[in-house]
Design a protein around this motif. Sequence first.
Motif, PDB file in Angstrom:
ATOM      1  N   HIS A  93      23.540 111.026  98.909  1.00 47.00           N
ATOM      2  CA  HIS A  93      24.569 110.013  99.101  1.00 47.00           C
ATOM      3  C   HIS A  93      25.169 110.046 100.505  1.00 47.00           C
ATOM      4  N   ALA A  94      25.222 111.218 101.134  1.00 45.82           N
ATOM      5  CA  ALA A  94      25.701 111.271 102.518  1.00 45.82           C
ATOM      6  C   ALA A  94      24.743 110.519 103.432  1.00 45.82           C
ATOM      7  N   MET A  95      23.444 110.679 103.213  1.00 43.29           N
ATOM      8  CA  MET A  95      22.457 109.956 104.013  1.00 43.29           C
ATOM      9  C   MET A  95      22.484 108.459 103.711  1.00 43.29           C
ATOM     10  N   LEU A  96      22.633 108.115 102.446  1.00 44.05           N
ATOM     11  CA  LEU A  96      22.657 106.702 102.060  1.00 44.05           C
ATOM     12  C   LEU A  96      23.815 105.965 102.722  1.00 44.05           C
ATOM     13  N   LEU A  97      24.976 106.545 102.721  1.00 42.86           N
ATOM     14  CA  LEU A  97      26.133 105.894 103.327  1.00 42.86           C
ATOM     15  C   LEU A  97      25.935 105.660 104.825  1.00 42.86           C
ATOM     16  N   HIS A  98      25.328 106.620 105.493  1.00 46.86           N
ATOM     17  CA  HIS A  98      25.076 106.441 106.922  1.00 46.86           C
ATOM     18  C   HIS A  98      24.182 105.224 107.160  1.00 46.86           C
ATOM     19  N   ILE A  99      23.154 105.075 106.339  1.00 44.48           N
ATOM     20  CA  ILE A  99      22.247 103.942 106.488  1.00 44.48           C
ATOM     21  C   ILE A  99      22.967 102.631 106.198  1.00 44.48           C
ATOM     22  N   LEU A 100      23.786 102.603 105.164  1.00 47.08           N
ATOM     23  CA  LEU A 100      24.522 101.385 104.821  1.00 47.08           C
ATOM     24  C   LEU A 100      25.494 100.996 105.930  1.00 47.08           C
ATOM     25  N   ASP A 101      26.169 101.975 106.495  1.00 49.86           N
ATOM     26  CA  ASP A 101      27.086 101.680 107.598  1.00 49.86           C
ATOM     27  C   ASP A 101      26.326 101.100 108.788  1.00 49.86           C
ATOM     28  N   ALA A 120      27.376 101.885  97.378  1.00 46.72           N
ATOM     29  CA  ALA A 120      26.903 100.662  98.040  1.00 46.72           C
ATOM     30  C   ALA A 120      27.989  99.599  98.039  1.00 46.72           C
ATOM     31  N   LEU A 121      28.636  99.408  96.899  1.00 43.21           N
ATOM     32  CA  LEU A 121      29.704  98.410  96.824  1.00 43.21           C
ATOM     33  C   LEU A 121      30.864  98.769  97.743  1.00 43.21           C
ATOM     34  N   HIS A 122      31.108 100.056  97.920  1.00 47.88           N
ATOM     35  CA  HIS A 122      32.152 100.502  98.839  1.00 47.88           C
ATOM     36  C   HIS A 122      31.826 100.101 100.281  1.00 47.88           C
ATOM     37  N   ALA A 123      30.535 100.191 100.644  1.00 48.52           N
ATOM     38  CA  ALA A 123      30.141  99.948 102.032  1.00 48.52           C
ATOM     39  C   ALA A 123      29.777  98.496 102.313  1.00 48.52           C
ATOM     40  N   MET A 124      29.425  97.742 101.284  1.00 49.24           N
ATOM     41  CA  MET A 124      28.912  96.389 101.484  1.00 49.24           C
ATOM     42  C   MET A 124      29.996  95.390 101.868  1.00 49.24           C
ATOM     43  N   ARG A 125      29.543  94.336 102.534  1.00 48.04           N
ATOM     44  CA  ARG A 125      30.406  93.204 102.857  1.00 48.04           C
ATOM     45  C   ARG A 125      30.124  92.077 101.877  1.00 48.04           C
ATOM     46  N   ARG A 153      16.312  91.564 105.993  1.00 52.18           N
ATOM     47  CA  ARG A 153      16.979  92.858 106.167  1.00 52.18           C
ATOM     48  C   ARG A 153      17.182  93.438 104.776  1.00 52.18           C
ATOM     49  N   GLY A 154      16.612  94.635 104.528  1.00 48.64           N
ATOM     50  CA  GLY A 154      16.701  95.178 103.187  1.00 48.64           C
ATOM     51  C   GLY A 154      16.497  96.677 103.140  1.00 48.64           C
ATOM     52  N   LEU A 155      17.053  97.280 102.097  1.00 48.24           N
ATOM     53  CA  LEU A 155      16.951  98.716 101.848  1.00 48.24           C
ATOM     54  C   LEU A 155      16.574  98.931 100.389  1.00 48.24           C
ATOM     55  N   ALA A 156      15.528  99.707 100.158  1.00 47.12           N
ATOM     56  CA  ALA A 156      15.135 100.081  98.803  1.00 47.12           C
ATOM     57  C   ALA A 156      15.488 101.537  98.577  1.00 47.12           C
ATOM     58  N   VAL A 157      16.262 101.808  97.532  1.00 46.26           N
ATOM     59  CA  VAL A 157      16.615 103.175  97.136  1.00 46.26           C
ATOM     60  C   VAL A 157      15.763 103.522  95.919  1.00 46.26           C
ATOM     61  N   ILE A 158      14.900 104.500  96.079  1.00 53.22           N
ATOM     62  CA  ILE A 158      13.956 104.877  95.032  1.00 53.22           C
ATOM     63  C   ILE A 158      14.223 106.334  94.658  1.00 53.22           C
ATOM     64  N   ASP A 159      14.880 106.545  93.538  1.00 55.07           N
ATOM     65  CA  ASP A 159      15.207 107.913  93.131  1.00 55.07           C
ATOM     66  C   ASP A 159      15.106 108.073  91.616  1.00 55.07           C
ATOM     67  N   GLY A 197      15.027 116.663  98.538  1.00 51.48           N
ATOM     68  CA  GLY A 197      14.654 116.090  99.817  1.00 51.48           C
ATOM     69  C   GLY A 197      14.826 114.585  99.813  1.00 51.48           C
ATOM     70  N   VAL A 198      14.913 114.016 100.987  1.00 54.12           N
ATOM     71  CA  VAL A 198      15.008 112.569 101.157  1.00 54.12           C
ATOM     72  C   VAL A 198      14.046 112.163 102.267  1.00 54.12           C
ATOM     73  N   PHE A 199      13.214 111.184 101.973  1.00 57.27           N
ATOM     74  CA  PHE A 199      12.244 110.653 102.932  1.00 57.27           C
ATOM     75  C   PHE A 199      12.621 109.203 103.204  1.00 57.27           C
ATOM     76  N   VAL A 200      12.841 108.868 104.467  1.00 56.87           N
ATOM     77  CA  VAL A 200      13.276 107.523 104.841  1.00 56.87           C
ATOM     78  C   VAL A 200      12.244 106.892 105.771  1.00 56.87           C
ATOM     79  N   ILE A 201      11.740 105.747 105.377  1.00 59.30           N
ATOM     80  CA  ILE A 201      10.842 104.965 106.222  1.00 59.30           C
ATOM     81  C   ILE A 201      11.656 103.878 106.928  1.00 59.30           C
ATOM     82  N   ASN A 202      11.458 103.733 108.222  1.00 62.50           N
ATOM     83  CA  ASN A 202      12.242 102.821 109.065  1.00 62.50           C
ATOM     84  C   ASN A 202      13.734 103.168 109.016  1.00 62.50           C
TER      85      ASN A 202
END
Length: 330
Positions: A19-27, A107-112, A166-172, A248-253
């Motif tokens: 979640h720390a990594m996810l928030l950085h990407i959303l920001d 996500a809802l916290h970070a989204m516009r 512009r899109g992000l897929a979270v696969i967990d 672990g977390v693997f991020v493409i792009n």
Amino acid sequence: MFSYRHAFHAGNHADVLKHAMLLHILDHLGKKDTAYTLVDTHAGAGIYDLSDDWARTKAESDLGVARVWHAAAGSSAPALVQRYLQAIQTYNEQGSLRWYPGSPWLALHAMRSQDRLRLFEMHPSEGEILAHNLNCLDSRQQRQTELRDTDGFGGLKAFFPPPSRRGLAVIDPSYEDKQDYKRVLQTLEEGLKRFASGTYFVWYPLVQRREVEAMVKGMRKLAPNEWLHASLQVNKPSADGLGLYGSGVFVINPPYTLAASLHQALPWLNKTLAQDSHNRHTLESGDNTRKKTTDDEDEASLPNHRTPARPQQRHPAARRPAVKRPPRRP
């Protein structure tokens, strides 16, 4: 297939990293005016009560988010960690830690208002709780959110590529089914063919299975040059071969800012979340120019990063998280 319930594990060390990594990407995505779409293939219940009987069964949050929460209060935590805790605080009374937001709520916290959230959850009980919680959101958030009770692996193609490109897929997934490892690779392969410029965020558990290493190798082969891989091991693998000893977390792009933030944050998290002397972390990128493996690193040698400013608007649902308690186990 449906025995896994994230309520037992909410706020553990794996959630902290993810979640720390996810928030950085959303920001980072939110820095451009153009809307983006987030697709969460395995959404869970949305938000969790850490005082609930289920969460207290093994009290995994005590060794996860609670450790980070208390350690950050007495030291200068890295910016990635401070941003993560800032988001969690919006769902709790000042100074308390009862509610833990899962990826949909973060996500809802970070989204516009222009951004879109697409959720998949096949688990009957989890999906029911998530639907209940979504119904408690304000009308704007309900309009920008869609929930489907179908397979998230196959459902990703319904939304990728998004109209804004512009899109992000979270696969967990839970990886309860060993086929999940193969399905992750299949989903990534199909997604990249349809939407090569999208960001793909894959979380996986560190467990003693051959499938883990095979999946990570497969992701490296599938990914273009732009990828980032971070892992955090908190304890020694058990002698019986069972149990989670890290993630672990693997991020493409990934956003170009993520590697530097992780370079600062991972040593701090490594120390804070360690459960024995076998703790370690890794960080590598597509061209391997940022590869790092550390057991114990002096964080004073790392570059300083400024803490992100607090968002101007508090999440409308933050004051009273609406959580439907899962049924008690027999």
